[in-house]
Design an enzyme around this catalytic site. Structure first.
Site, mmCIF file in Angstrom:
data_model
loop_
_atom_site.group_PDB
_atom_site.id
_atom_site.type_symbol
_atom_site.label_atom_id
_atom_site.label_comp_id
_atom_site.label_asym_id
_atom_site.label_seq_id
_atom_site.Cartn_x
_atom_site.Cartn_y
_atom_site.Cartn_z
ATOM 1 N N GLU A 328 53.885 -7.076 -5.998
ATOM 2 C CA GLU A 328 53.875 -7.297 -4.544
ATOM 3 C C GLU A 328 52.707 -8.153 -4.123
ATOM 4 O O GLU A 328 52.833 -9.006 -3.240
ATOM 5 C CB GLU A 328 53.818 -5.946 -3.818
ATOM 6 C CG GLU A 328 54.004 -6.037 -2.301
ATOM 7 C CD GLU A 328 52.728 -6.296 -1.517
ATOM 8 O OE1 GLU A 328 52.821 -6.666 -0.349
ATOM 9 O OE2 GLU A 328 51.607 -6.138 -2.069
ATOM 10 N N ASP A 355 53.889 1.329 2.023
ATOM 11 C CA ASP A 355 52.822 0.442 1.536
ATOM 12 C C ASP A 355 51.751 0.291 2.609
ATOM 13 O O ASP A 355 51.388 -0.810 2.991
ATOM 14 C CB ASP A 355 53.407 -0.926 1.155
ATOM 15 C CG ASP A 355 52.358 -1.845 0.526
ATOM 16 O OD1 ASP A 355 51.300 -1.354 0.113
ATOM 17 O OD2 ASP A 355 52.613 -3.063 0.470
#
Ligand SMILES: [Zn+2]
Length: 471
Positions: A328, A355
């Site tokens: 990511e 997240d």
């Protein structure tokens, strides 16, 4: 003070939750409500996710995509999913350009010698081996750099010292991110030979916050680093007094032929197995800390929630898929997943990503078109005892890795965590396991498990509702 207040509302929420479990014989929807309440309450004392992030950060540590550590993390995640009884567990590799930090030294050489704390930006090119040494031009606002004329920075180092405000939902990060992502190319267009910016952080400690930068095509790539907040402030004061020179040495390297891994597992649906609710978090991290709040905590939340749902007999109606994304931070895993799973996308009815740290959830945003539905009413009622309210706007993003799925038509749900101090340690060497409060992590997991379970059981066609809402 803040912590004391939050502990109070969390504890009050727990007792209210236990008191609200109905004692009568239940209809189908009532029984879903009762199960959601039980899962929520079980999550408040369950430590499955917390133990996982403890093991991950302790036995592996940093998990920069492309490192051997990230490969080991993917194996740990795979074996954990298998041991917990998930179906269809596998690791998927995808190509990345791996970037590795090298030496990073910065010092003021004139008018007086002073060391500076910096972190090379992810993706940055290196300086010449001996470094660069030149005068700086300081911009208090990024917009002032953008307004500078071409050629005005010839041979200089551009320094942006704009501050990022502290806010609960983290939206100031999105507002400031161009400073890091686009700043180096914007400075290069105007002739700069290197770029420094005040860390995108809300702290006052002397640690720099790393993060990825993106060079524009066709613009000279110049070395770039983040300054710690106090160092950026120091440079602003020095520059106000006269000319300042800096020496900068950055020696990162990159490998264009590397790979990373995304790990997934499923709890197969008992009635509508072809309809998938996907929840994700990212397993990779930056290299300075041990990736505890970003995003070991998110992995803990989705694994903790999924593990409770995996234990239900019979399984919930729809299929739950948990996806632990493997790159990511450099923005490879989301696009890679959407590409590899193009055939799956029509079956994904709803997605969400955790997240945003390890603190408690305080609000949630519903999938578009779900506003006045039994699903949402039950969810709001189930989350209310945790101190969580419904924000009356449809969720439009829930995480970078699932953004490409959302772009391809998958509705998303967003559970927002308290981020008031998230950017104090985000992407710094201080992102370590001790920062995770197990009770706050459990509250977030409780919110997720209730939301995911109700979505798995719901009769609502989330995709149709979202499409109708749009039209
Ligand atoms: Zn993250």
């Amino acid at each position: 003070m803040l912590r004391t207040f939050m502990t109070f509302i969390w504890a009050a929420g727990l007792s209210a939750a236990l008191a609200s479990v109905p004692m009568f014989e239940a209809s189908a929807q009532d029984s879903d409500t009762v199960t959601a309440q039980k899962l929520r309450d079980a999550a408040l004392t369950d430590r499955f996710g917390y133990r996982f992030v403890e093991t991950l950060t302790t036995t592996i540590g940093q998990r920069l995509a492309g490192t051997e550590a990230m490969t080991r993390a993917s194996l740990l995640a795979e074996s954990t999913l298998l041991a917990a009884g998930f179906d269809n567990v596998h690791r998927e590799s995808f190509p990345i350009t791996a970037w590795m930090r090298g030496r990073e030294e910065a010092e003021v050489t004139a008018p007086s010698s002073q060391r500076l704390v910096v972190a090379t930006l992810g993706g940055s090119v290196a300086t010449p081996p001996g470094g660069v040494e030149t005068e700086i031009v300081v911009f208090a606002r990024y917009s002032q750099l953008l307004a500078a004329a071409p050629g005005s920075l010839d041979g200089k180092i551009a320094v942006v010292t704009e501050a990022m405000p502290r806010v609960m939902d983290g939206s100031s990060y999105g507002a400031a991110i161009s400073i890091r992502r686009s700043g180096p190319s914007e400075a290069a267009k105007r002739g700069a030979i290197a770029y420094l910016h005040r860390s995108l952080g809300t702290d006052d400690h002397r640690l720099a916050h790393v993060g990825a930068t993106n060079y524009l095509e066709g613009v000279k790539r110049i070395p770039a680093a983040a300054l710690s907040v106090p160092d950026a402030q120091q440079l602003a004061r020095m520059a106000a007094l006269g000319k300042v020179r800096i020496r900068l040495v950055l020696t990162p390297t990159s490998d264009e032929h590397a790979q990373s891994w995304t790990v997934s597992g499923e709890v197969r649906g008992s009635e509508r197995p072809d309809e998938i609710v996907l929840i994700g978090a990212h397993l990779d991290s930056w290299d300075l800390g041990t990736g505890a709040i970003d995003d070991g905590a998110g992995v803990a939340i989705v694994l903790g929630a999924a593990n409770l749902i995996a234990q239900l007999k019979p399984h919930a109606k729809r299929t739950l898929r948990v996806v632990l994304f493997g790159a990511e931070e450099m923005n490879y895993s989301g696009p890679a997943y959407a590409k590899m799973h193009a055939d799956d996308i029509p079956h994904i009815v709803l997605a969400g990503e955790a997240d945003f740290g390890a603190r408690r959830v305080y609000t949630f945003l519903a999938p578009a078109g779900a506003m006045n539905t039994p699903f949402l009413q039950t969810l709001a009622d189930t989350l209310n005892p945790l101190g969580i309210f419904l924000t009356r706007q449809p969720a439009t993003n829930s995480g970078d890795d699932i953004a490409p799925l959302h772009d391809a038509g998958v509705p998303v749900i967003a559970l927002r965590q308290n981020g008031i101090d998230y950017f104090d340690i985000h992407h710094t060497a201080d992102d370590t396991f001790d920062k995770i409060d197990p009770q706050e992590l459990a509250q977030a997991t409780a919110a997720w498990v209730a939301a995911v379970y109700l979505a798995l059981q719901s009769e609502l066609d989330f995709r149709k509702a979202a499409k109708d809402f749009k039209n």
